[in-house]
Design an enzyme around this catalytic site. Structure first.
Site, mmCIF file in Angstrom:
data_model
loop_
_atom_site.group_PDB
_atom_site.id
_atom_site.type_symbol
_atom_site.label_atom_id
_atom_site.label_comp_id
_atom_site.label_asym_id
_atom_site.label_seq_id
_atom_site.Cartn_x
_atom_site.Cartn_y
_atom_site.Cartn_z
ATOM 1 N N TYR A 184 0.827 -1.211 0.000
ATOM 2 C CA TYR A 184 0.000 0.000 0.000
ATOM 3 C C TYR A 184 0.865 1.267 0.000
ATOM 4 O O TYR A 184 0.643 2.188 -0.793
ATOM 5 C CB TYR A 184 -0.955 -0.025 1.212
ATOM 6 C CG TYR A 184 -1.717 1.260 1.370
ATOM 7 C CD1 TYR A 184 -2.804 1.555 0.549
ATOM 8 C CD2 TYR A 184 -1.337 2.220 2.305
ATOM 9 C CE1 TYR A 184 -3.488 2.757 0.654
ATOM 10 C CE2 TYR A 184 -2.002 3.419 2.422
ATOM 11 C CZ TYR A 184 -3.074 3.681 1.602
ATOM 12 O OH TYR A 184 -3.741 4.883 1.698
ATOM 13 N N TYR A 195 -13.334 11.566 -1.870
ATOM 14 C CA TYR A 195 -13.720 11.249 -0.478
ATOM 15 C C TYR A 195 -15.030 11.911 -0.077
ATOM 16 O O TYR A 195 -15.965 11.961 -0.857
ATOM 17 C CB TYR A 195 -12.597 11.650 0.504
ATOM 18 C CG TYR A 195 -11.236 11.347 -0.001
ATOM 19 C CD1 TYR A 195 -10.835 10.017 -0.128
ATOM 20 C CD2 TYR A 195 -10.359 12.342 -0.390
ATOM 21 C CE1 TYR A 195 -9.580 9.717 -0.606
ATOM 22 C CE2 TYR A 195 -9.106 12.051 -0.866
ATOM 23 C CZ TYR A 195 -8.725 10.735 -0.979
ATOM 24 O OH TYR A 195 -7.501 10.444 -1.446
HETATM 25 N N1 GLN Z 1 -0.683 7.598 1.526
HETATM 26 C C1 GLN Z 1 -1.800 8.386 1.962
HETATM 27 C C2 GLN Z 1 -2.388 7.832 3.244
HETATM 28 O O1 GLN Z 1 -2.541 6.658 3.348
HETATM 29 C C3 GLN Z 1 -2.840 8.433 0.874
HETATM 30 C C4 GLN Z 1 -4.054 9.212 1.291
HETATM 31 C C5 GLN Z 1 -4.565 10.141 0.229
HETATM 32 O O2 GLN Z 1 -3.935 10.423 -0.774
HETATM 33 N N2 GLN Z 1 -5.733 10.665 0.490
HETATM 34 O O3 GLN Z 1 -2.709 8.533 4.143
#
Ligand code: GLN
Length: 305
Positions: free
Chosen positions: A189, A241
């Protein structure tokens, strides 16, 4: 088109000061808050760009689109959506609360952190390295850029500070939502988030989605139209989001944002567009990037809704 993009970058640069560069991943805080770039890739493979459109930055959550395309290819929608929902959520992208309140402990969608961590564990490759290699290859095919690679500074910066994602992943392990080694899954991830690209690369990625899986620059058939259809729909409902409703009203395009400052958007059958502006609004979406896409939608009449 070139002129329109340049005018929009000039007009939107002041909006950079309305946002803040992400600092919870320490390496990201080094970005220039006043950087702003805009790029567009048409179905004829022509690319237009303005401002800081060739400045590399990490994809962060935009890579969630890449891993979803790969998972849908390798496992099919039925299996993927038996483990992850298709619904938007009114909580932030790294919410633990939203995961627990679901009851079945299934992440609401593949574009929040918990959903993408589940996807990383599901990918049917023998180990973490081969899973990440497959994600990187998919990112290269979607952008048409075979030199895309990992930014190790950002990767280690997130790996050693990400208590929130670590909490999410161990919670998911406790509910049997992920299998195998949690730290290995987290590494996949964090690595996908740390793939470095430019706004130009992301405009081509948007064009691949617009072209139903065919990259208009390289001509490669990257994935079938059914996958493009699913991914574009989720980009409308969940791509920015808990700001997805407002984004749909203002910009009117399926899009996916990341805390590195990128926004990748797609207009089916016509083009991909992307913005880069690392100063973020309170939800983690690029402040000036959103404004630039809103202006572009208005001026070039791109809104789908
Ligand atoms: N790497 C980031 C995290 O996990 C990705 C989150 C994002 O881009 N909104 O917090």
């Amino acid at each position: 088109m070139q002129e329109i993009l340049e005018q929009i970058v000039t007009a939107c640069r002041p909006y950079c000061s309305t946002g803040k560069v992400a600092s919870y991943i320490p390496e990201l805080s080094k970005a220039d808050p006043f950087a702003l770039g805009l790029a567009l890739a048409g179905m004829d493979g022509k690319v237009y760009s303005a401002g800081d459109s060739d400045h590399p930055f990490t994809m962060q959550s935009i890579a969630k689109v890449v891993s979803l395309c790969l998972a849908l290819m390798e496992l099919g929608p039925e299996l993927v959506f038996s483990k992850i929902g298709l619904e938007s959520v009114a909580d932030p992208f790294n919410s633990i609360f939203c995961l627990e309140k679901e009851g079945a402990f299934k992440p609401h969608n593949p574009f929040i952190n918990s959903g993408s961590i589940v996807l990383a564990s599901l990918l049917p490759f023998p180990d973490g390295d081969s899973k990440f290699e497959a994600i990187l290859e998919m990112a290269r095919s979607m952008t048409g850029n075979s030199t895309l690679n990992l930014n190790y500074d950002v990767f280690y910066s997130e790996k050693f500070t990400s208590d929130r994602n670590r909490s999410l992943a161990y919670f998911l392990k406790s509910t049997d939502s992920i299998e195998g080694d949690v730290e290995e899954t987290l590494d996949i991830y964090f690595k996908q988030c740390s793939i470095e690209a430019t706004a130009i690369d992301l405009a081509v990625m948007g064009a691949t989605l617009a072209g139903n899986g065919r990259n208009p620059v390289t001509g490669e058939e990257v994935f079938p139209p059914e996958i493009a259809k699913i991914v574009r729909a989720l980009m409308v409902t969940c791509g920015t989001y808990d700001g997805s409703g407002e984004f749909a009203v203002k910009v009117g395009l399926p899009a996916k944002s990341g805390v590195g400052g990128g926004i990748m958007a797609t207009l089916p059958r016509r083009m991909g567009v992307a913005a880069y502006g690392p100063a973020l609004d309170f939800r983690g979406n690029s402040a000036a990037g959103t404004k630039a896409l809103e202006m572009l939608s208005e001026e070039a009449d791109l809104r789908l809704f």
